[in-house]
Enzyme design. Sequence first.
Site, mmCIF file in Angstrom:
data_model
loop_
_atom_site.group_PDB
_atom_site.id
_atom_site.type_symbol
_atom_site.label_atom_id
_atom_site.label_comp_id
_atom_site.label_asym_id
_atom_site.label_seq_id
_atom_site.Cartn_x
_atom_site.Cartn_y
_atom_site.Cartn_z
ATOM 1 N N SER A 135 17.420 19.361 12.009
ATOM 2 C CA SER A 135 16.191 19.714 12.746
ATOM 3 C C SER A 135 15.963 18.725 13.887
ATOM 4 C CB SER A 135 14.989 19.670 11.804
ATOM 5 O OG SER A 135 15.142 20.611 10.771
ATOM 6 N N THR A 161 29.228 27.472 13.044
ATOM 7 C CA THR A 161 29.710 28.848 12.958
ATOM 8 C C THR A 161 30.889 28.995 13.921
ATOM 9 O OG1 THR A 161 27.467 29.582 12.463
ATOM 10 C CG2 THR A 161 29.025 31.273 13.192
ATOM 11 N N HIS A 361 15.241 48.518 -6.411
ATOM 12 C CA HIS A 361 16.476 48.985 -7.049
ATOM 13 C C HIS A 361 16.519 48.600 -8.536
ATOM 14 C CE1 HIS A 361 17.991 49.735 -2.980
ATOM 15 N NE2 HIS A 361 19.091 50.246 -3.483
ATOM 16 N N GLU A 386 19.251 27.770 13.570
ATOM 17 C CA GLU A 386 18.655 27.683 14.911
ATOM 18 C C GLU A 386 17.171 27.310 14.861
ATOM 19 O OE1 GLU A 386 20.123 30.456 17.795
ATOM 20 O OE2 GLU A 386 21.793 30.925 16.459
ATOM 21 N N GLU A 390 9.841 25.903 9.642
ATOM 22 C CA GLU A 390 8.899 24.813 9.941
ATOM 23 C C GLU A 390 9.054 24.372 11.402
ATOM 24 O OE1 GLU A 390 11.018 24.843 7.176
ATOM 25 O OE2 GLU A 390 9.384 25.696 6.023
#
Length: 406
Positions: A135, A161, A361, A386, A390
């Site tokens: 963060s 990623t 379900h 991203e 918070e």
Amino acid sequence: MSEYDGYLEEHHYMLRDMVREFAESEIAPVAGRFDEEERFPWENGAKMAELGLFGISMPEEYGGAGMDLLSAVVAVEELARIDASHSIMVGAHTSLCCTPISRHGTDAQKKKYLTPLASGIVLGGFGLTEPGAGSDAGGTTTTAVHEGDHWVLNGRKTFITHGGVGEVIVLAARTSPAGGTHGITAFILTKETCDLEEAKRVGFGHSDDLEPMPGFEVGQKLHKLGWNASDTRELILEDVEVPDENVLGKVDEGFPIFLDTLDGGRVGIAAHALGIAQGAFELAVRYTNEREQFGSRINQFQGVRFMLAEMATRIHAARLMTYESARLRQEGRRHKKEASMAKLFASETAMDVTIKAVQLHGGYGYTREYAVERMMRDAKITEIGEGTTEIQKIVIARELLRGLED
Ligand SMILES: Cc1cc2nc3c(=O)[nH]c(=O)nc-3n(C[C@H](O)[C@H](O)[C@H](O)COP(=O)(O)OP(=O)(O)OC[C@H]3O[C@@H](n4cnc5c(N)ncnc54)[C@H](O)[C@@H]3O)c2cc1C
């Protein structure tokens, strides 16, 4: 007519139909298996490249389709409606790697890096997070020291990623000892995909024209709660020599580039969240119309109908917020608060809707036979990546109070 006509035009609907058809025919049959095997979907990546999905909103002169940001949002939403590991392939690549190069790169950088990225030859990633700086991205400790005509980078990134499969990574490193968000620079780095054999087999994900930088290595693959078919890795930098011309923007002024990238990325994460919620909702509608208990279809019970009503209402609001934030960004208007609000609301919607979809379900929703359990696991990352929920609240409050604080 659709309630989204104020945002979407004919070409958006055409793109939506095309991506929907692809996702239903090519992704739906394999999504569960790839999630279970934590296998990167190379074949579908190649097909998505053929469809031009890796450069939808990138300029045509650099290999993209030249469409607007809403088009990219609609495509991500449609992919996520079926499988978020596939949608993040497009999302991370486009909003986190192509976009900073497209918005802040020189013409030479765009020709060399954006063209193979946007035309879907190679995959890209974004290296901001470190083991000790999540963060608080201003806590970046990866260093870049200038020597002659290049920079020497050392450090470690995590949770990246496409850290393994990608070949171009936009990465943050500290270039001056000034603390916090000052003295950080954005660099464009290259490496070889970690799965060259697969990339060559499917004809996607590798370019011989991009020289890998020695010392830029792929670390361990992370095993996750969801997004299991997406490649998330550590990246290790040991004396990586990065030429001066690979500085993106200005030296020491990289942090605003990352913030701008994250503003766009948050619109993108909102689109993933929206798609996941929409997909889970549709499955819940279908299931509750088929399942019978107490002698009637369960969608005849008011308790079930209330849940469906709440799900649909939240999805509608999330879609309007997501489209609106995309429109503001593509029109070049201030959108920081709206992007964070869209991300915050859409990600909480995805979590809420997928939990309800599993509930509707019953026991079957808790099994791997039904896609809603995968969607529930996939939804969680949209509240974290991203900028966590918070952090979105911090951004929104800061924007609200702008000018009032000393
Ligand atoms: C699957 C996956 C893919 C990712 N992909 C990428 C990628 O491609 N590139 C990249 O750079 N990063 C990526 N990330 C990293 C992601 O952006 C970070 O995980 C995220 O920003 C949170 O950082 P952290 O994990 O260090 O958590 P921390 O920052 O340690 O946060 C822990 C908790 O503390 C809370 N917290 C922290 N600071 C505050 C505060 N000031 N006020 C209130 N609460 C606070 C957080 O909200 C959270 O609940 C990815 C992560 C995952 C899981």
